[in-house]
Design an enzyme around this catalytic site. Structure first.
Site, PDB file in Angstrom:
ATOM      1  N   CYS A  79       0.349  -0.413   3.709  1.00 41.36           N
ATOM      2  CA  CYS A  79       0.942   0.419   2.719  1.00 41.36           C
ATOM      3  C   CYS A  79       2.329   0.405   3.004  1.00 41.36           C
ATOM      4  CB  CYS A  79       0.595   1.793   2.804  1.00 41.36           C
ATOM      5  SG  CYS A  79       1.485   2.822   1.986  1.00 41.36           S
ATOM      6  N   CYS A  82       4.183   3.738   3.104  1.00 47.76           N
ATOM      7  CA  CYS A  82       3.858   4.427   4.494  1.00 47.76           C
ATOM      8  C   CYS A  82       4.890   3.973   5.555  1.00 47.76           C
ATOM      9  CB  CYS A  82       2.560   3.827   5.068  1.00 47.76           C
ATOM     10  SG  CYS A  82       1.304   4.733   3.767  1.00 47.76           S
TER      11      CYS A  82
END
Length: 325
Positions: A79, A82
């Site tokens: 991700c 993230c």
């Protein structure tokens, strides 16, 4: 474990009442244990950011949330957002110096936790305060938004649950977080507060009311007992009501103090805080003498239920003053 959303403002919630009592008692115990050993119960800065999995969730998040707000960062290696958000959260965890604990959960390795929290996409950030879960934000939010959210979180945790956070000592050995709490002695009112919480769980509102009164008889300003008593008494009042009948009578008798007070109790239990306050303030305007005073006193009791720092209470106090004077 079934996470629940917890409103950041005061609405009647028996689970939150019990959690607040237990959290405050746990925080007091931690501080008392540290003082008894001549120490501070301090943790290392390295203890402020932890990796959590399903096996350790109960211990590292739920139990720790009784002494410090735990912010949960759901992330994954693949991700990209993230990778932007996580370093900011980690830096802020250290900067906030123990006012919250950051728990990082890899969703690929912990699918069950992801499902239990209802995470639809990552990054997703939640918090757990005194065992109560609430969503904070989803996506790579800006740092200013993150700071504002964290400021609100730590304020509510301190004001409603007595969680003042962890003491951080740069010289402390990593891995010692929470050890003092595990050995903490019982607080002076823990037995009575536990009895009240157990009575609430069992639906014994009379027993809960009496247990809170027993605490207040010895310590009239005890904050958990005052809040618990106000909420238990409110629930006791509405327990035998016929909601349809109460609301019909209130609609037919807008100047009847007794009818409006009963309807306001129902409003508040249902989470309609502004409706409850507005109803009673308008009744204050319409009534005089003993009726007016009865309405005013009930409104002050409902302020206790919601919490004096709640902005709805602050606004209603101003409106009440205008209605009275």
């Amino acid at each position: 474990m079934q996470p629940r959303n917890m409103s950041m403002s005061g609405v009647v919630d028996l689970a939150a009442v019990k959690a607040a009592q237990e959290a405050k008692a746990k925080a007091e115990q931690t501080r008392a244990e540290a003082a008894r050993h001549g120490g501070t119960g301090a943790v290392s800065p390295a203890d402020l950011v932890i990796d959590v999995d399903e096996a350790g969730f109960e211990r590292e998040v739920l139990q720790r949330s009784a002494e410090v707000p735990v912010v949960i960062d759901f992330w994954a290696e693949w991700c990209q957002p993230c990778k932007q958000l996580s370093p900011v959260l980690e830096r802020l965890a250290v900067e906030y110096n123990g006012r919250f604990l950051l728990a990082k959960i890899d969703v690929d390795a912990n699918q069950m936790l992801m499902q239990q929290f209802g995470v639809q996409g990552i990054p997703a950030v939640f918090a757990v305060v005194a065992g109560q879960a609430l969503p904070l934000f989803q996506g790579a939010a800006g740092e200013q938004q993150i700071r504002e959210t964290l400021d609100q979180l730590v304020q509510v945790a301190e004001q409603r649950f007595g969680l003042t956070g962890l003491t951080v000592d740069p010289d402390a050995q990593p891995g010692r977080a929470g050890q003092a709490a595990e050995q903490a002695p019982a607080g002076p009112y823990e037995a009575l507060l536990n009895a009240a919480a157990e009575a609430l769980d069992a639906g014994d509102l009379g027993g809960a009311v009496q247990a809170y009164k027993n605490v207040l008889a010895d310590d009239p300003a005890h904050p958990e007992a005052k809040l618990g008593l106000a909420q238990a008494e409110l629930l006791q009042r509405v327990q035998g009501m016929d909601p349809q009948k109460v609301r019909q009578e209130a609609a037919e008798k807008p100047s009847d103090a007794t009818a409006q007070i009963a309807a306001a109790d129902l409003d508040l239990v249902g989470g309609h805080v502004e409706d409850a306050f507005g109803r009673l303030i308008e009744t204050v305007r319409r009534t005089v003498g003993d009726d007016r005073n009865a309405v005013r006193l009930r409104l002050l009791e409902l302020f206790e239920v919601v919490g004096s720092e709640d902005p709805r209470v602050v606004g209603a106090r101003r409106a009440l003053a205008r209605a009275l004077f």
